[in-house]
Design a protein around this motif. Structure first.
Motif, short mmCIF file in Angstrom:
data_model
loop_
_atom_site.label_atom_id
_atom_site.label_comp_id
_atom_site.label_asym_id
_atom_site.label_seq_id
_atom_site.Cartn_x
_atom_site.Cartn_y
_atom_site.Cartn_z
N UNK B 221 0.81 -0.96 0.12
CA UNK B 221 -0.07 0.10 0.03
C UNK B 221 0.78 1.17 -0.10
N UNK B 222 0.19 2.56 -0.11
CA UNK B 222 0.89 3.69 -0.29
C UNK B 222 1.40 4.14 1.32
N UNK B 241 3.41 13.82 -6.88
CA UNK B 241 2.68 12.80 -6.08
C UNK B 241 1.31 13.66 -5.65
N UNK B 242 0.41 12.88 -5.44
CA UNK B 242 -0.81 13.46 -4.93
C UNK B 242 -0.72 14.14 -3.51
N UNK B 255 2.14 8.69 -0.97
CA UNK B 255 3.28 8.37 -1.72
C UNK B 255 3.34 6.77 -2.10
N UNK B 256 3.73 6.59 -3.41
CA UNK B 256 3.57 5.27 -3.77
C UNK B 256 5.02 4.98 -4.51
N UNK B 257 6.00 5.94 -4.12
CA UNK B 257 7.39 5.85 -4.70
C UNK B 257 8.27 5.15 -3.50
N UNK B 258 9.37 4.19 -3.95
CA UNK B 258 10.08 3.50 -2.85
C UNK B 258 10.91 4.55 -2.06
N UNK B 284 -6.46 3.02 4.29
CA UNK B 284 -6.57 2.34 3.34
C UNK B 284 -8.05 1.73 2.79
N UNK B 285 -8.84 1.48 3.68
CA UNK B 285 -10.14 1.01 3.61
C UNK B 285 -11.05 2.16 3.06
#
Lengths: 263, 290
Positions: B221-222, B241-242, B255-258, B284-285
């Motif tokens: 997940x982010x 990023x958003x 963030x979804x970048x490592x 997340x939900x």
């Protein structure tokens, strides 16, 4: 499950059979006091005034109501037919629908038992109660008639058996209808409607030969009282038709119930 | 691990209204599967279709490798079901209800019944119609579990239960899992199942939108990336990023970048504060259902 079904339906059985028993006991108790020579004479005079069609409707053209047994064969029998018919119809329409209305169907259908087995057990209980109400009324009236005077025992036995056939057909028909219904809200109206329309058609068919064909639309034709009174025998075609109709309705009920969405 | 229940492209319409559009999921033997979704997402419809209360329009359900046949008594005996709303015979006492239930099973299920009644502190002498919602739920739990099913379906099992009884139920479910029971646990509260479940399936508008192990869901997940810097505008453009929140010189990104790539990209800026946070399951939900 059978034990539970018997227990659940006992209360309505007691209520419906009590209604009939109280009514007949009262009639048999007061009838001897009403029937004096004077009243019998005036009753006979009154009957002559009524149109023959009306007398035929209540079997008064072939029987006289100036005895308790005569009353039973005409008006009394009408009450037996109607009340056992309504009782059987209510049983038929509610025995499955009640589980859906009370929402216990979700529990019941998840038990390790097949739907057809649920239906079989409920049918066994219902038929037992339908036979039970006929037997109970038969015994009570038999005792009352024995006390009040002489009567044709064979004819009486046939008369008491005959309402069983339309009752079982009405039960089966209502059972089948219930498999198409989603809730019990309309059930009472439908049941009563079928019984009264059927009885009305049966009565109308006696009024004129022009509308005699209506009798084929009524389940009450299957309790051929005139045949019993006239020939002291039960009409075999009526028994055969009753059995065939009941089997057809019950078979379709199994088919429908197995496919039915229960919630 | 072999699959106990497999559902493929299950569809159910009530007339023109969609109950479930496309439910595809699989539950491994011995696992607790969290079936998550908001009210009206199609959880109960899916469950009712599985157990045969309602008929599917399309799709296949396999149980133990065979197409599920709920008219098979052995299949029914192997499944326990707790509906979201427990409706029982009101005229019975709890004891009579449980006695009645016992008569349908060939094996002796009285021992487990007594254990469950004791654990859930049920008063067997009370009439069903006099029970509170929570106590009625407890009777439902005993009925679902007393025959020691191989597969347990629980639809909103904690609704109506107080926190103490919720905890007791969770302990019972862990005990069941340790015995090898497979559990389908339906709920609209993710936190309720996150401590129990191995796998989670999210349903939205009658479609399974995500299904994975809890570990993978958390790992993939982010994250929330919080940066405090005088150069936030430049950083915002650079990362692309958003943005979740922005306040003076502080910005929170979804963030979804490592982490390595982030650090490399940020090395050319003057950063006062940098924080990478794991997203909560609740967030997340929520993100699935926005």
């Amino acid at each position: 499950m059978i034990k539970k079904e018997f227990k659940n339906n006992l209360k309505s059985f007691i209520i419906w059979s009590s209604v009939l028993i109280v009514m007949f006991v009262l009639v048999f108790a007061i009838y001897p006091f009403i029937l004096t020579d004077e009243t019998v004479e005036s009753l006979d005079e009154m009957m002559k005034v009524f149109p023959p069609e009306l007398l035929k409707t209540f079997n008064m053209d072939i029987t006289s109501i100036n005895t308790a047994y005569g009353w039973l064969k005409s008006e009394g029998f009408m009450f037996i037919l109607l009340i056992t018919g309504i009782y059987s119809s209510f049983l038929g329409i509610n025995i499955l629908l009640k589980e859906e209305s009370d929402k216990t169907i979700e529990y019941l259908s998840f038990l390790p038992i097949k739907r057809c087995s649920i239906l079989t057990k409920k049918i066994i209980v219902s038929l037992t109660y339908i036979l039970g109400i006929a037997l109970l009324i038969g015994v009570v009236n038999f005792i009352a008639l024995t006390i009040s005077g002489d009567f044709n025992r064979k004819e009486y036995l046939l008369l008491i058996i005959s309402p069983i056939f339309p009752s079982i057909v009405l039960f089966s028909l209502n059972l089948l209808i219930s498999t198409f219904l989603k809730s019990g809200k309309k059930s009472i109206g439908i049941s009563l409607g079928i019984v009264f329309i059927s009885y009305l058609l049966s009565m109308l068919s006696e009024v004129s030969e022009k509308v005699e064909g209506l009798k084929y639309l009524s389940v009450y034709t299957l309790a051929d009282v005139r045949h019993i009174i006239e020939f002291t025998s039960i009409s075999i075609p009526c028994i055969v038709i009753s059995i065939i109709l009941s089997i057809v309705f019950i078979t379709f009920s199994y088919i429908r119930y197995n496919k039915k969405e229960l919630v | 691990m072999s699959k106990l229940l497999e559902i493929k492209h299950l569809k159910k319409y009530y007339g023109k209204t969609c109950g479930i559009e496309d439910v595809t999921l699989s539950i491994n033997e011995g696992e607790i599967y969290g079936f998550i979704g908001p009210n009206g997402a199609g959880k109960s419809t899916t469950i009712r279709t599985i157990i045969g209360l309602i008929k599917k329009n399309d799709g296949k359900i396999f149980y133990n490798g065979k197409e599920l046949d709920m008219s098979d008594i052995k299949v029914k005996e192997s499944i326990g079901y707790l509906p979201s709303e427990v409706n029982l015979y009101k005229e019975y006492t709890v004891k009579e209800m449980l006695d009645y239930h016992e008569t349908f099973y060939k094996k002796n299920i009285n021992k487990r019944r007594k254990e469950l009644v004791k654990l859930l502190k049920l008063d067997e002498l009370k009439r069903i119609e006099d029970l509170s919602l929570g106590n009625l739920k407890k009777v439902g739990i005993v009925l679902a579990l007393m025959h020691e099913p191989k597969f347990l379906i629980l639809d909103e099992p904690t609704s109506g239960l107080d926190p103490i009884m919720q905890s007791v139920l969770h302990d019972i479910l862990i005990e069941e899992k340790n015995k090898g029971t497979t559990i389908l646990y339906s709920s609209h509260v993710l936190s309720e199942v996150s401590n129990l479940c191995d796998t989670i399936g999210f349903i939205k508008n009658g479609v399974i939108i995500k299904e994975d192990s809890l570990v993978n869901i958390k790992n993939n997940s982010y994250t929330y990336l919080t940066i405090t810097s005088a150069e936030v505008d430049k950083i915002k453009k650079d990362l692309g990023l958003k943005v979740k929140e922005e306040n003076d010189n502080t910005i929170i990104f979804i963030n979804n970048i490592d982490a390595n790539t982030i650090i490399k990209k940020l090395s050319k800026y003057n950063i006062e504060r940098l924080l990478i946070e794991e997203v909560s399951l609740e967030d997340l939900f929520s993100s699935f259902y926005k």
